[in-house]
Design a protein around this motif. Structure first.
Motif, PDB file in Angstrom:
ATOM      1  N   LEU A  75       0.830  -1.209   0.000  1.00 54.02           N
ATOM      2  CA  LEU A  75       0.000   0.000   0.000  1.00 54.02           C
ATOM      3  C   LEU A  75       0.861   1.254   0.000  1.00 54.02           C
ATOM      4  N   GLN A  76       1.993   1.204   0.687  1.00 49.57           N
ATOM      5  CA  GLN A  76       2.866   2.376   0.748  1.00 49.57           C
ATOM      6  C   GLN A  76       3.563   2.650  -0.586  1.00 49.57           C
ATOM      7  N   THR A  77       3.508   1.674  -1.498  1.00 48.52           N
ATOM      8  CA  THR A  77       4.041   1.920  -2.851  1.00 48.52           C
ATOM      9  C   THR A  77       2.958   2.437  -3.793  1.00 48.52           C
ATOM     10  N   GLY A  78       1.706   2.516  -3.279  1.00 50.58           N
ATOM     11  CA  GLY A  78       0.606   3.005  -4.104  1.00 50.58           C
ATOM     12  C   GLY A  78      -0.170   1.921  -4.817  1.00 50.58           C
ATOM     13  N   ALA A  79       0.125   0.650  -4.525  1.00 48.08           N
ATOM     14  CA  ALA A  79      -0.590  -0.455  -5.166  1.00 48.08           C
ATOM     15  C   ALA A  79      -1.924  -0.706  -4.466  1.00 48.08           C
ATOM     16  N   LEU A  80      -2.941  -1.042  -5.247  1.00 44.32           N
ATOM     17  CA  LEU A  80      -4.209  -1.483  -4.676  1.00 44.32           C
ATOM     18  C   LEU A  80      -4.010  -2.905  -4.161  1.00 44.32           C
ATOM     19  N   THR A  81      -4.212  -3.100  -2.875  1.00 42.19           N
ATOM     20  CA  THR A  81      -3.780  -4.346  -2.224  1.00 42.19           C
ATOM     21  C   THR A  81      -4.856  -4.867  -1.289  1.00 42.19           C
ATOM     22  N   THR A  82      -4.942  -6.208  -1.199  1.00 40.08           N
ATOM     23  CA  THR A  82      -5.917  -6.831  -0.299  1.00 40.08           C
ATOM     24  C   THR A  82      -5.342  -8.113   0.289  1.00 40.08           C
ATOM     25  N   THR A  83      -6.093  -8.685   1.243  1.00 41.45           N
ATOM     26  CA  THR A  83      -5.757  -9.986   1.810  1.00 41.45           C
ATOM     27  C   THR A  83      -7.023 -10.634   2.325  1.00 41.45           C
ATOM     28  N   PHE A  84      -6.916 -11.909   2.714  1.00 38.67           N
ATOM     29  CA  PHE A  84      -8.050 -12.690   3.208  1.00 38.67           C
ATOM     30  C   PHE A  84      -7.610 -13.425   4.468  1.00 38.67           C
ATOM     31  N   ILE A  94      -3.329  -7.472  13.611  1.00 41.84           N
ATOM     32  CA  ILE A  94      -3.699  -6.248  14.323  1.00 41.84           C
ATOM     33  C   ILE A  94      -2.593  -5.183  14.328  1.00 41.84           C
ATOM     34  N   PRO A  95      -1.341  -5.505  14.623  1.00 43.32           N
ATOM     35  CA  PRO A  95      -0.330  -4.437  14.648  1.00 43.32           C
ATOM     36  C   PRO A  95      -0.245  -3.648  13.345  1.00 43.32           C
ATOM     37  N   ASN A  96      -0.289  -4.358  12.207  1.00 38.20           N
ATOM     38  CA  ASN A  96      -0.247  -3.658  10.923  1.00 38.20           C
ATOM     39  C   ASN A  96      -1.553  -2.941  10.611  1.00 38.20           C
ATOM     40  N   MET A  97      -2.665  -3.475  11.128  1.00 37.61           N
ATOM     41  CA  MET A  97      -3.951  -2.811  10.888  1.00 37.61           C
ATOM     42  C   MET A  97      -3.990  -1.444  11.548  1.00 37.61           C
ATOM     43  N   TYR A  98      -3.417  -1.337  12.758  1.00 40.97           N
ATOM     44  CA  TYR A  98      -3.334  -0.029  13.413  1.00 40.97           C
ATOM     45  C   TYR A  98      -2.575   0.968  12.538  1.00 40.97           C
ATOM     46  N   LYS A  99      -1.468   0.527  11.974  1.00 41.15           N
ATOM     47  CA  LYS A  99      -0.659   1.428  11.141  1.00 41.15           C
ATOM     48  C   LYS A  99      -1.404   1.814   9.865  1.00 41.15           C
ATOM     49  N   ILE A 100      -2.024   0.835   9.221  1.00 37.05           N
ATOM     50  CA  ILE A 100      -2.745   1.099   7.968  1.00 37.05           C
ATOM     51  C   ILE A 100      -3.850   2.113   8.203  1.00 37.05           C
ATOM     52  N   ALA A 101      -4.630   1.915   9.283  1.00 42.66           N
ATOM     53  CA  ALA A 101      -5.714   2.843   9.590  1.00 42.66           C
ATOM     54  C   ALA A 101      -5.179   4.187  10.055  1.00 42.66           C
ATOM     55  N   GLY A 102      -4.147   4.163  10.875  1.00 48.41           N
ATOM     56  CA  GLY A 102      -3.583   5.412  11.397  1.00 48.41           C
ATOM     57  C   GLY A 102      -3.030   6.303  10.304  1.00 48.41           C
ATOM     58  N   GLU A 103      -2.579   5.683   9.212  1.00 49.60           N
ATOM     59  CA  GLU A 103      -2.039   6.445   8.081  1.00 49.60           C
ATOM     60  C   GLU A 103      -3.093   6.725   7.015  1.00 49.60           C
ATOM     61  N   LEU A 104      -4.376   6.418   7.349  1.00 51.05           N
ATOM     62  CA  LEU A 104      -5.507   6.685   6.448  1.00 51.05           C
ATOM     63  C   LEU A 104      -5.244   6.103   5.054  1.00 51.05           C
ATOM     64  N   THR A 105      -5.001   4.802   5.024  1.00 49.88           N
ATOM     65  CA  THR A 105      -4.647   4.115   3.790  1.00 49.88           C
ATOM     66  C   THR A 105      -5.823   3.279   3.306  1.00 49.88           C
ATOM     67  N   SER A 106      -6.191   3.429   2.053  1.00 49.56           N
ATOM     68  CA  SER A 106      -7.348   2.731   1.485  1.00 49.56           C
ATOM     69  C   SER A 106      -7.021   1.269   1.189  1.00 49.56           C
ATOM     70  N   THR A 107      -7.778   0.370   1.792  1.00 48.20           N
ATOM     71  CA  THR A 107      -7.660  -1.060   1.505  1.00 48.20           C
ATOM     72  C   THR A 107      -8.891  -1.764   2.044  1.00 48.20           C
ATOM     73  N   VAL A 108      -9.101  -3.007   1.603  1.00 49.77           N
ATOM     74  CA  VAL A 108     -10.179  -3.847   2.123  1.00 49.77           C
ATOM     75  C   VAL A 108      -9.598  -5.211   2.476  1.00 49.77           C
ATOM     76  N   PHE A 109      -9.812  -5.638   3.724  1.00 52.68           N
ATOM     77  CA  PHE A 109      -9.505  -7.006   4.149  1.00 52.68           C
ATOM     78  C   PHE A 109     -10.817  -7.791   4.099  1.00 52.68           C
ATOM     79  N   HIS A 110     -10.805  -8.954   3.474  1.00 54.29           N
ATOM     80  CA  HIS A 110     -12.006  -9.791   3.393  1.00 54.29           C
ATOM     81  C   HIS A 110     -11.876 -10.935   4.398  1.00 54.29           C
ATOM     82  N   VAL A 111     -12.857 -11.057   5.290  1.00 53.34           N
ATOM     83  CA  VAL A 111     -12.755 -12.008   6.405  1.00 53.34           C
ATOM     84  C   VAL A 111     -13.961 -12.941   6.427  1.00 53.34           C
TER      85      VAL A 111
END
Length: 550
Positions: A75-84, A94-111
């Motif tokens: 995501l930090q390279t500007g790629a549209l990225t996801t995971t499952f 969770i640790p990376n999710m805090y960073k992703i959200a804290g940096e207001l980064t667009s992504t979708v995790f499918h659970v």
């Protein structure tokens, strides 16, 4: 634009969208989400390109923590990225999710939402995992069935690009992830309309690059950290409106309409249930029956679980309501209540002075942990409880709690009859081909006929060598029954020994059909049956067929 229908399960429905609208997919397998990753890997292996004309890159990592770290980096390279992911796998992110959200980064995790390992491990479905990440800053969007999972995979992506708040799109593990159902596929042109290229370019422009240097991920001291946390408020406040606008845009393009909260039931309902994910269809089906039988009830289906839009929720409540039951598919030990219950109570408390109706009684309950069945009989029991002067709060339904006495009793004989549906059960042995054959059968029915079709397959975590039960429904009307078949028109038993252990024919419909796979010649078949099976065949007037397919 002609409509295209296909009969697939929830995992494949999501994977088809996720692969089309992303460029990097970081994966690590965990039941019941693994098929999403497997499908995407297969699509890229077969050179299936996304809507941007590029081939999504699949990275299989060595843990869920690695997968979420790879997502963060991509995501930090500007790629549209996801995971499952699911269960403990999600918690490792969770640790990376805090960073992703804290940096207001667009992504979708499918659970594919699943139980957590508590007193024991369970691979089956509930909401313990997704409710465990509420604090990370991800928005939570719940799908109720295979069609919604397909649609919301796209809607969540278009929303996160606009809102810059990351989304966790979840649906019930097994009940939705592995249910095979006939759905209308989203055309590539609709995906291109929904994914705004300008927003994609804006996402790319925020990439870390030596050509456009700026600072991100610093260490902050007390003088600025607090203020920095509060700067995100305006983004989260806009999420409900943006999501609704994207839902409306999707409705214009695809013809299927969704809202943050959808109400179904009597306009003058006095008792309502608030619930989310697959159980909403069970409640809706029961509401329809009860309202035809002198009840005044309804259900609010929660789509956006977080951030919870108080105003939209209050506007959805019928003004005649007197009591509300809020159902959570999770347990938070030691808490005063589960998350959805807290949100509903807080909403009514904060808006109490401006309510257009007297504040209703609110009770909370737990249901369906580890894929425990949730049936119309249980729904009816909750509505009956709401009509009492002092309904039980913090109840459980579907179990017999003889320790702390939280459970509600329900009438197991209450079964909804679906006249326009054919319902069939197939009892097999793990790895004998029964499940695979029935998956093919339901796909043929859904694809080659005008019938709606649904297949759901029950087996335990041992899988091979234990009994499997295939639940197959099809008919001329949409199927909302997100629970096991309770009365079957057709029952096939592929291992005769099951009849000696279980009263399988108890749930056969009168005048139904019974097919037995047996090695006995036809002259000895009847005498080989246990007495209870003979009794059921006679009293239910079943048509009995025997075949030797060994």
């Amino acid at each position: 634009m002609s409509k295209i229908y296909e009969t697939i399960d929830g995992n494949e429905a999501v994977a088809r969208i996720a692969h089309k609208i992303n460029e990097v997919i970081a994966i690590y397998p965990i039941t019941p989400s693994s098929p999403m990753a497997e499908h995407c890997d297969e699509y890229s292996t077969h050179k299936q390109r996304n809507i941007f004309g590029t081939l999504p890159t699949i990275y299989e990592m060595q843990s869920e923590g690695g997968a979420s770290g790879a997502v963060h980096g991509a995501l930090q390279t500007g790629a549209l990225t996801t995971t499952f992911t699911a269960s403990q796998g999600l918690l490792l992110m969770i640790p990376n999710m805090y960073k992703i959200a804290g940096e207001l980064t667009s992504t979708v995790f499918h659970v594919a939402a699943r139980s957590l390992a508590m007193q024991g491990l369970s691979i089956f479905g509930d909401h313990q995992d997704v409710m465990g990440i509420r604090q990370t800053g991800f928005a939570l969007l719940a799908s109720a069935n295979v069609q919604e999972a397909h649609d919301f995979a796209l809607i969540s992506q278009s929303t996160t690009l606009r809102a810059r708040v990351p989304f966790l799109h979840f649906f019930d593990g097994f009940r939705t992830s592995h249910e095979v159902s006939k759905i209308e596929l989203i055309d590539d042109e609709i995906m291109k309309e929904m994914i705004d290229v300008e927003l994609v370019n804006a996402h790319r422009s925020r990439a870390l690059s030596p050509d456009n240097p700026f600072m991100r991920g610093t260490a902050q001291n007390p003088d600025v950290y607090f203020q920095g946390r509060e700067t995100v408020n305006k983004y989260y406040q806009k999420v409900p409106q943006i999501l609704q606008e994207e839902m409306d845009r999707f409705a214009t393009l695809a013809g299927r309409s969704y809202h943050l909260f959808d109400y179904y039931g009597a306009k003058d309902a006095t008792d309502i249930i608030v619930i989310m994910a697959s159980a909403t269809d069970t409640v809706e089906e029961t509401v329809e029956y009860l309202n035809d039988n002198e009840y005044k009830v309804g259900v609010i289906k929660v789509r956006l679980a977080l951030p919870f839009s108080i105003d939209d929720f209050i506007d959805t409540i019928p003004k005649t309501v007197k009591s509300i039951a809020v159902l959570d598919r999770t347990k938070e030990a030691g808490s005063l209540g589960e998350p959805l219950y807290h949100d509903v109570v807080t909403s009514l408390f904060e808006k109490e002075e401006n309510l257009e109706f007297p504040k209703p009684k609110v009770i909370g309950g737990r249901y369906g942990l580890s894929s425990k069945e949730f049936t119309p009989a249980m729904v009816k029991a909750i509505y009956d409880e709401l009509q009492k002067d002092k309904p039980k709060n913090h109840f459980t339904i579907g179990i017999n709690d003889n320790v702390t006495h939280t459970s509600l009793e329900f009438d197991k004989s209450f079964i909804l009859e679906e006249e326009n549906q054919f319902q069939a059960l197939f009892y097999g042995l793990g790895s004998d081909g029964t499940v695979g054959a029935n998956k093919n059968t339901i796909k043929i029915i859904g694809t080659e006929t005008d019938n709606y079709a649904q297949g759901y397959f029950v087996y335990d975590s041992n899988k091979s060598g234990t009994m499997t039960v295939s639940h197959v429904r099809f008919g001329s009307t949409p199927i909302k029954s997100s629970y096991l078949i309770e009365r079957a028109n057709f029952i096939a038993v592929h291992q005769a020994v099951f009849l000696e252990k279980l009263d399988i024919l108890e749930i056969a419909h009168d005048n139904g059909i019974f097919l037995l796979n047996t090695q006995y010649p036809k002259e000895q078949v009847w005498d080989s049956l246990p007495k209870i099976a003979q009794q059921r065949i006679i009293e239910k007037n079943l048509k009995f067929y025997a075949i030797d397919a060994h």
